[in-house]
Design a protein around this motif. Structure first.
Motif, PDB file in Angstrom:
ATOM      1  N   ILE A  79       0.839  -1.208   0.000  1.00 58.29           N
ATOM      2  CA  ILE A  79       0.000   0.000   0.000  1.00 58.29           C
ATOM      3  C   ILE A  79       0.871   1.254   0.000  1.00 58.29           C
ATOM      4  O   ILE A  79       0.658   2.172  -0.798  1.00 58.29           O
ATOM      5  N   MET A  80       1.869   1.280   0.866  1.00 58.85           N
ATOM      6  CA  MET A  80       2.765   2.446   0.912  1.00 58.85           C
ATOM      7  C   MET A  80       3.516   2.611  -0.402  1.00 58.85           C
ATOM      8  O   MET A  80       3.668   3.729  -0.904  1.00 58.85           O
ATOM      9  N   ILE A 160      -6.891   1.289  -4.870  1.00 53.63           N
ATOM     10  CA  ILE A 160      -6.871   0.996  -3.436  1.00 53.63           C
ATOM     11  C   ILE A 160      -7.884   1.850  -2.704  1.00 53.63           C
ATOM     12  O   ILE A 160      -8.762   1.352  -1.991  1.00 53.63           O
ATOM     13  N   SER A 161      -7.773   3.157  -2.883  1.00 58.03           N
ATOM     14  CA  SER A 161      -8.584   4.075  -2.084  1.00 58.03           C
ATOM     15  C   SER A 161     -10.054   4.063  -2.443  1.00 58.03           C
ATOM     16  O   SER A 161     -10.920   4.148  -1.559  1.00 58.03           O
ATOM     17  N   ARG A 168     -12.437   2.495   4.403  1.00 62.05           N
ATOM     18  CA  ARG A 168     -11.353   3.028   5.249  1.00 62.05           C
ATOM     19  C   ARG A 168     -10.937   4.415   4.743  1.00 62.05           C
ATOM     20  O   ARG A 168     -10.767   5.344   5.504  1.00 62.05           O
ATOM     21  N   TRP A 169     -10.779   4.497   3.417  1.00 60.26           N
ATOM     22  CA  TRP A 169     -10.271   5.735   2.814  1.00 60.26           C
ATOM     23  C   TRP A 169     -11.201   6.920   3.057  1.00 60.26           C
ATOM     24  O   TRP A 169     -10.739   8.033   3.315  1.00 60.26           O
ATOM     25  N   ARG A 211      -1.081   6.336   6.251  1.00 56.91           N
ATOM     26  CA  ARG A 211      -2.330   6.119   6.988  1.00 56.91           C
ATOM     27  C   ARG A 211      -3.056   4.859   6.503  1.00 56.91           C
ATOM     28  O   ARG A 211      -3.583   4.097   7.306  1.00 56.91           O
ATOM     29  N   MET A 212      -3.079   4.672   5.187  1.00 58.63           N
ATOM     30  CA  MET A 212      -3.779   3.530   4.621  1.00 58.63           C
ATOM     31  C   MET A 212      -3.059   2.215   4.921  1.00 58.63           C
ATOM     32  O   MET A 212      -3.690   1.159   4.986  1.00 58.63           O
TER      33      MET A 212
END
Length: 222
Positions: A79-80, A160-161, A168-169, A211-212
């Motif tokens: 994710i990062m 992802i977001s 979550r996002w 954060r994600m």
């Protein structure tokens, strides 16, 4: 399937699966079975297979030998890395296109940021910010004459977001923070300083990635 638009069957199926992910009916790691989807939608397996190929290219579906097809489940590092990559690409592209943004572009961005501020002050539903966020970045992309670069930017972060971890996002930042984060990008764009703009956009994404990342899967689990 109701409300069919002018899309191919495979595109319609891809949208159906995306919606299922968005609504939580399919979660990261869940298996996606062609046979069950074909039965549920009342169509042959061919467009199902094509739809899964489309989603695989977008990074939403992963296929492994002997394991079948699954909704992508990413580790914290993945994710990062995705957000870092998206940030680097968008920052470089927007900075290169800096001289091309018109007064109308700036005005439109200002209106979007103002609407974000109004949402933050009114306490309206967070989800109204999703469309504003998308429109904001679409304006930035509009002056980038490189379709491959735009596709890579969107695949790095939006998959992802806005699909895999949407629930979550949407709560990752308060509405006030969403407003402030886009305001600093707008101010950096208006400054006309490439280095400031590139640094601001990269930070926008790396902060989100950090954060994600806490919602990434644990590779050691199970």
């Amino acid at each position: 399937m109701d409300g069919i638009k002018k899309l191919t069957y495979s595109e319609q199926v891809a949208e159906y699966i995306k919606q299922s992910i968005l609504e939580g009916e399919l979660s990261p790691g869940d298996q996606v079975k062609e046979v069950l989807l074909a039965e549920k939608l009342g169509i042959s397996r061919a467009p199902i297979r094509e739809a899964l190929q489309i989603l695989a290219r977008e990074g939403l579906i992963k296929s492994e030998p002997q394991k079948g097809k699954h909704v992508s489940a990413l580790t914290a590092k993945q994710i990062m890395d995705s957000y870092f990559t998206g940030g680097v690409l968008e920052a470089a592209a927007v900075t290169q296109a800096l001289p091309l943004y018109t007064d109308e572009d700036i005005s439109n961005l200002e209106q979007i940021v103002e609407q974000m501020r109004e949402v933050a002050e009114s306490g309206k539903d967070h989800e109204s910010l999703t469309k504003l966020d998308t429109t904001f970045h679409n304006i930035l992309f509009s002056r980038i004459d490189n379709e491959l670069l735009i596709e890579l930017c969107r695949r790095s972060c939006q998959g992802i977001s806005k699909f895999l971890l949407y629930k979550r996002w949407i709560n990752l930042y308060t509405p006030q923070q969403v407003y402030e984060r886009h305001l600093v990008i707008l101010e950096a764009l208006k400054s006309g300083r490439p280095s400031r703009l590139e640094k601001t956009i990269r930070k926008h994404y790396t902060d989100s990635g950090k954060r994600m990342s806490k919602y990434g899967v644990d590779v050691h689990k199970g």
